[in-house]
Design an enzyme around this catalytic site. Structure first.
Site: not given
Ligand code: CNA
Length: 236
Positions: A28, A121, A152
């Site tokens: 932050t 994460h 693709c």
């Protein structure tokens, strides 16, 4: 310097086995909002709560809306490491810190120079094609107008763990091992509400558990500091 910071300085200056476990609050002070502070993403106006948008089922069912939120709220590519990221990198280089375990996906620990970063994460900086598995830089996602596509034709997905998705078992077991063997464990800038990441803390066996968090976590730490983590770490 407060008595608590003095004590943490004493612990860290005598240790060569510090482990850090952090979350959104670490970034932050680099200008990236967290989820749960008053100016965090949970308190900003949006059609759905972030936990819903950032879930696997929402991503599958509403990919355009997912990517609109993701581009607006999850990408802070100009953010710079703050004093907390820098101190951790400095400790690692000096042989004092064994691992940074983070729930963050912003890549700022590596930008500061940390090498052993366990990203529970994932990272917004890695993106891959769900069809041909080619890796792509973040720019493809950043500049896409809608759902980012590979040459693709496959959909490009960020290498970020969404709600309802499992964590990488290799990263998780390295995190467990680092915490289990840590001398000083510093937990910083996390509300400890997102599982299974939050459960990692239970593996700590030592007696020097420091929590640096702006809001109290109400848990049994050996030392609690409720000041901004960058300001605290700059004094260590
Ligand atoms: P959270 O639930 O938003 O909690 C953040 C905590 O940090 C709160 O308890 C705050 O009080 C505290 N805090 C905020 N600023 C500071 C500061 N300067 N100094 C000390 N404490 C502070 O975030 P968690 O990480 O606990 O939640 C896990 C989610 C948030 C993870 O899945 C992340 O991927 C996700 N997230 C990551 C980022 C990022 O990568 N920078 C940003 C926003 C959300």
């Amino acid at each position: 310097m407060t008595e608590e910071i003095k004590k943490l300085k004493e612990w860290t200056s005598h240790s060569d086995n510090i482990v850090f476990f952090g979350g959104a609050g670490v970034s932050t002070e680099s200008g990236i909002p967290d989820f749960r502070s008053t100016d965090g993403i949970y308190n900003q106006e949006y059609d759905y709560p972030p936990e819903t948008i950032l879930s696997h089922s929402f991503y599958e069912e509403n990919p355009e809306e997912f990517y609109r939120f993701y581009r607006n709220k999850m990408l802070y590519l100009d953010a710079k490491p703050n004093a907390a990221h820098k101190k951790l990198a400095e400790w690692e280089a000096a042989g004092k810190l064994k691992a940074v375990i983070t729930q963050n996906i912003d890549g700022l620990h590596q930008k500061a120079g940390s090498k052993n970063v366990l990203e529970l994460h994932g990272s917004v900086l890695r993106n891959y094609c769900t069809k041909c598995h080619q890796f792509h830089g973040v720019e493809v996602v950043q500049h896409s107008k809608s759902v980012p596509l590979c040459s693709c034709g496959g959909v490009i997905k960020p290498d970020v763990v969404l709600y309802e998705e499992g964590l990488d078992s290799g990263v998780l077991s390295r995190a467990v091992s680092a915490i289990r063997h840590a001398d000083v464990l510093i937990i910083g800038g996390t509300s400890l509400t997102v599982y299974p990441a939050a459960g990692l803390v239970q593996y700590y066996r030592g007696t020097k558990l420091a929590v640096i968090n702006k809001s109290s976590l109400g848990r049994g730490a050996d030392l609690t500091i409720t000041q901004p983590i960058g300001e605290v770490m700059a004094q260590l």
